[in-house]
Write an enzyme that holds these catalytic residues in place. Sequence first.
Site, short mmCIF file in Angstrom:
data_model
loop_
_atom_site.label_atom_id
_atom_site.label_comp_id
_atom_site.label_asym_id
_atom_site.label_seq_id
_atom_site.Cartn_x
_atom_site.Cartn_y
_atom_site.Cartn_z
N ALA A 144 0.86 -1.17 -0.13
CA ALA A 144 -0.11 -0.11 -0.04
C ALA A 144 0.86 1.33 -0.05
O ALA A 144 0.42 2.36 -0.59
CB ALA A 144 -1.10 0.20 1.15
N CYS A 175 4.31 1.94 11.77
CA CYS A 175 5.60 3.02 11.17
C CYS A 175 6.02 4.03 11.92
O CYS A 175 7.03 4.60 11.46
CB CYS A 175 4.78 3.55 9.81
SG CYS A 175 4.12 2.17 8.68
#
Length: 454
Positions: A124, A378
């Site tokens: 993604a 992340c």
Amino acid sequence: MASKIIASTVRRSLSPKLLPLIRPLSTAAAAAAPAEPYDTSAGISMKGVKISGRPLYLDMQATSPVDPRVLDAMLPYFVSQYGNPHSRTHLYGWESDEAVEAARAQVAGLINASPKEIVFTSGATECNNISVKGVMHFYKEKKKHVITTQTEHKCVLDSCRHLQQEGFDVTYLPVKSDGLIDLNDLRNSIRSDTGLVSVMAVNNEIGVIQPMEEIGEICKEFGVPFHTDAAQALGKIPVDVNKWNVSLMSLSGHKVYGPKGVGALYMRRRPRIRVEPQMNGGGQERGIRSGTVPTPLVVGMGAACEIAMKEMEYDGKRAVKLKDRLLNGIRDRLDGVVVNGSTERRYAGNLNLSFAYVEGESLLMGLKEVAVSSGSACTSASLEPSYVLRALGVDEDMAHTSIRFGIGRFTTEEEIDKAIELTVNQVEKLREMSPLYEMVKEGIDIKSIQWSQH
């Protein structure tokens, strides 16, 4: 099953001395395939942390375990049907190409798209980069403005900042306290040179579901392409590219019980959306994403999407049941527990909670026997409070104490009950050491206190 045959062959070929070192499957995948027993009497030590055994896995938004049925579909393309799908002169290439196209149809089927509108990528993040930067670079002569939200995934925000450095304008829409955007803000932000609107369907940190159909209608009214990062939505909630009126959609394999390293980008054909490729090469995937398509990974993503289509309704109901069990179990025993984000418009498998009067890092480190996170994988290495929670207006002290519990297909009631027990025990332990909690119990309003500085 093929996976059992491969596993058996590997075990026979390994030295008996090495077998105790092999780590069994996670608690999630173990529900489908029991692992070989191994000695955990001495505990496990890694990165300076020692725990008694493998922790419960409740971090499904970071990644999901590969469904054993997905692994079975992938294995032949690792060991026997290993041809390059772009080889046009022999059987090995033909059968791999056929498998890739079948997977393309499976992914398209889950989002009500045409297989011709699916481009395979590495994930993604790559899809988001192609969508945001690729669209604006292609239409740069006429379009100079992008609209996104303050709570987007880091890769969308960083792509937008990259465009700003190139001279593009970006509007970062605020969100309300429930994490949803104000549709009037969106409407009022659209300009004649707006080239793209990018809004995440299901937020990766707090699980809120944006009003996608309404956003799509506004974009259609103004003739602006609409991109959505649907990595956390795929296989979790019904996704329809036509109802949502999206021009581009980013998808990920490993968030839907498929393998890591593969994703898919939906690109509408009518009306056609164009992008500037972000990678040059052999012209694979219609020239949008050059590079050899990894057949086993693509087959795995396709199989994961087909399973999700059949089981999404059941998985969704089960996630609601387990989420209620977790939330009620914690709230029955603790006060000062806040759900971050909308309680009505959210995916049940994502439960983001803040615990008042405890120190966040201590809480997270104390929950070593439960694999949870403080937010996006992340950005969770940072000690800064989540930018998503800050955008909701959550107080910094509460944002620091947020824990995201991710519930998935293989999560069990026993795991939920154990997570409740461990979480409650750790919060109570930390509150016993908190002078602030003592003051609150005595009826003191700590927000009214004038703290002196030294």
